[in-house]
Design an enzyme around this catalytic site. Structure first.
Site, PDB file in Angstrom:
ATOM      1  N   LYS A  52      36.701 -12.980 -72.913  1.00 47.36           N
ATOM      2  CA  LYS A  52      35.974 -11.899 -72.223  1.00 47.36           C
ATOM      3  C   LYS A  52      34.955 -11.236 -73.150  1.00 47.36           C
ATOM      4  CE  LYS A  52      37.842 -13.467 -69.543  1.00 47.36           C
ATOM      5  NZ  LYS A  52      38.895 -14.452 -69.355  1.00 47.36           N
ATOM      6  N   ALA A 183      36.545 -28.484 -64.041  1.00 46.33           N
ATOM      7  CA  ALA A 183      35.781 -27.348 -63.497  1.00 46.33           C
ATOM      8  C   ALA A 183      36.750 -26.285 -63.016  1.00 46.33           C
ATOM      9  CB  ALA A 183      34.891 -27.827 -62.358  1.00 46.33           C
ATOM     10  N   GLY A 273      43.930 -27.846 -67.723  1.00 45.41           N
ATOM     11  CA  GLY A 273      45.203 -27.190 -67.473  1.00 45.41           C
ATOM     12  C   GLY A 273      46.017 -27.025 -68.750  1.00 45.41           C
ATOM     13  N   HIS A 446      30.271   6.385 -50.898  1.00 46.30           N
ATOM     14  CA  HIS A 446      28.960   5.760 -50.669  1.00 46.30           C
ATOM     15  C   HIS A 446      27.989   6.247 -51.746  1.00 46.30           C
ATOM     16  CE1 HIS A 446      25.523   4.100 -48.588  1.00 46.30           C
ATOM     17  NE2 HIS A 446      24.900   5.269 -48.768  1.00 46.30           N
TER      18      HIS A 446
END
Ligand code: FAD
Ligand code: NAD
Length: 467
Positions: A52, A183, A273, A446
């Site tokens: 990340k 993928a 995997g 909103h």
């Protein structure tokens, strides 16, 4: 032999370290054995966190290079320094792993550095790197040894030119041509990182489509968006072998027509995997049962077939996700303490941290149909949302799958900006057995991206407003 522990945890990944902390909170005298020097397992050291960090850095670079012009911002001479990017990643990892060591200390958890193996009822042997051994005694043992990359037969790994995600998190330079086998989640995340930094990226995938666990329309949309970002896909191909040769890697495969083909590239990432870590655990010594895929077999309460041995995380069935391992760790320890620990597998979100992000939860529409469950679905695209327009990130949509008679939410998929944050509302909804109407009638601020979730919920009842 030391004083017996109430609990010995083997492995300090998100499953093991969180379980150890919860056990200490509940007053158990707890030990945690970890073979690697830093605590934190795959997730903190070579998984979630470093990936990340690189995804964020490369996304900032890509955004400044390509996406700011539409905001009227001109930036010239954009460059990146890979060394600084890598150092930032390493600093985040070391801060977090040291943080766990601090939490262990604060909670009185004894840490043993070495390889743990079962050594008879209630006993675990710890073998340190220098070969010395000691045996710990514990009333209960929790196996949290996680997983490692699965390597296809025929692939000769040199862990340099031909490597796994671990090497791909630390390439010394940007590859000219990176080939990824698989993928899946790792292929798309790390493929995105290196493509953004300038590598040509080719992804070889055995299945005829990307991310088969998503609904067809999401899988197709993801394919289109990644292609637009420059990732090249060869779907429906079968890799037969690979090797390093000098400064290159060669991958051989049967192409889309079944013809023999090969690609020479400078880096090859094998991402097909992961397999459970049970080697060297000496499972035979206690007769611990593994399932057909080599995972430790457990019941609904994380108990193995051997009394007082429990298991959680990547080493048992279920999705290989850090938050799944953590929640199982907490539930297992609470059950050991006589508390009602529980994991709701229908409410575990999965997130792929590409751009845009992709998140999924529960069942797909196709899975429901296959199981004979009558469903109604509602979708809403980000392109019709004011906040997405302001962000200039309008690709994607939200889809909610609800029971046709009860309206209870059974699944959801989000492909779009901040999908990982948006799926949290839906996970809570599933946990509370909420209906689509519950979401539709809840006020959403909103202008926010969360309004797309609300509109998708309105769409389930056929009363979408902004389309
Ligand atoms: P692990 O984290 O694998 O920890 C097991 C630990 O046990 C390791 O430290 C290992 O050294 C130790 N160990 C093993 N055997 C022994 C032994 N015999 N004695 C002593 N110690 C032992 N998941 C997400 O949810 N989100 C993400 O963004 C994400 N990104 C990922 C990115 C990558 C590149 C990879 C590879 C994985 C990612 N994952 C992600 C998956 C996540 O890392 C795993 O699901 C999670 O780490 C599993 O936790 P665990 O505690 O079961 O096992
Ligand atoms: P994966 O299961 O996500 O994807 C593997 C892909 O390789 C699949 O699409 C599969 O069809 C393909 N494949 C298998 N054999 C092949 C072959 N012979 N030739 C070509 N393609 C082949 O596995 P992964 O990407 O290696 O990730 C491993 C695990 O780590 C996953 O279970 C995932 O949950 C976890 N992970 C999670 C995250 C996240 O949550 N963001 C990130 C990275 C990894």
């Amino acid at each position: 032999m030391s004083e017996p522990y109430d609990l010995i945890v083997i492995g300090s990944g998100p499953g093991g370290y969180v379980a150890a902390l919860r056990a200490a909170q509940l007053g158990m005298r707890t030990a945690c054995i970890e073979k690697d020097a830093p605590l934190g397992g795959t997730c903190l050291n070579v998984g979630c966190i470093p990936s990340k960090a690189l995804l964020e850095s490369s996304e900032r670079f890509s955004e400044v290079s390509h996406d700011l012009k539409q905001h009227g911002i001109e930036v010239e001479g954009v460059r990146f320094d890979l060394g600084t990017m890598m150092k930032r990643k390493e600093k985040i990892v070391s801060q977090l792993t040291r943080g766990i060591a601090g939490l262990f200390k604060k909670n009185g958890i004894d840490r043993y550095e070495g390889h743990g193996s079962l050594a008879g009822p209630g006993r675990v042997e710890v073998r340190a790197a220098d070969g010395s051994t000691q045996t710990l005694e514990g009333a209960k043992i929790l196996i949290a040894t996680g997983s490692t990359p699965f390597i296809l037969p025929g692939i000769e790994m040199d862990y340099d030119r031909v490597g796994t995600s671990t090497e791909a998190l630390s390439y010394p330079g940007v590859p000219e041509h990176l080939v990824v086998i698989g993928a899946g989640v790792i292929g798309l995340e790390l493929g995105s990182v290196w493509a953004r930094l300038g590598a040509k990226v080719t992804v070889l995938e055995y299945m005829p489509k990307l991310l088969p666990f998503l609904d067809e329309e999401f899988s197709k949309l993801a394919h289109k968006l990644f292609k637009r970002q420059g990732l090249e896909f060869r779907l429906g191909v079968k890799v037969t072998g690979a090797r390093a040769e000098g400064d290159a890697a060669i991958v051989e495969f049967e192409d889309e027509n079944g013809e023999a083909a090969s690609i020479t590239c400078d880096r090859l990432l094998v991402a097909v995997g992961r397999k459970p870590n049970t080697e060297g655990l000496n499972t035979e010594s206690v007769g611990l049962k593994l399932d057909g895929r080599g995972r430790v077999e457990v019941d609904d309460h994380f108990r193995t077939n051997v009394e007082n041995i429990w298991a959680i995380g990547d080493v048992i069935r279920g999705p290989m996700l850090a938050h799944k391992a953590e929640d199982e760790g907490i539930a297992a320890v609470e059950l050991m303490a006589g508390l009602p620990g529980h994991v709701n597998y229908d409410a575990i979100p999965g997130v792929i941290y590409t751009h845009p992000e992709i998140a999924n939860l529960g069942k797909t529409e196709a899975e429901c149909k296959e199981a004979g469950i009558p469903v109604r679905t509602g979708s809403f695209p980000f392109v019709a949302n004011g906040r997405a327009k302001a962000l200039a990130q309008t690709d994607g949509m939200v889809k909610i799958i609800a029971h046709a008679e009860t309206d209870r939410i059974l699944g959801a998929q989000v492909l779009g900006p901040r999908a990982g944050a948006l799926i949290a509302e839906l996970a809570v909804a599933v946990e509370f057995s909420a209906s689509a109407e519950d979401i539709a009638r809840s006020t959403h601020a909103h202008p926010t991206l969360a309004e797309v979730v609300k509109e998708a919920a309105l769409a389930v009842g056929g009363r979408v407003i902004h389309m």
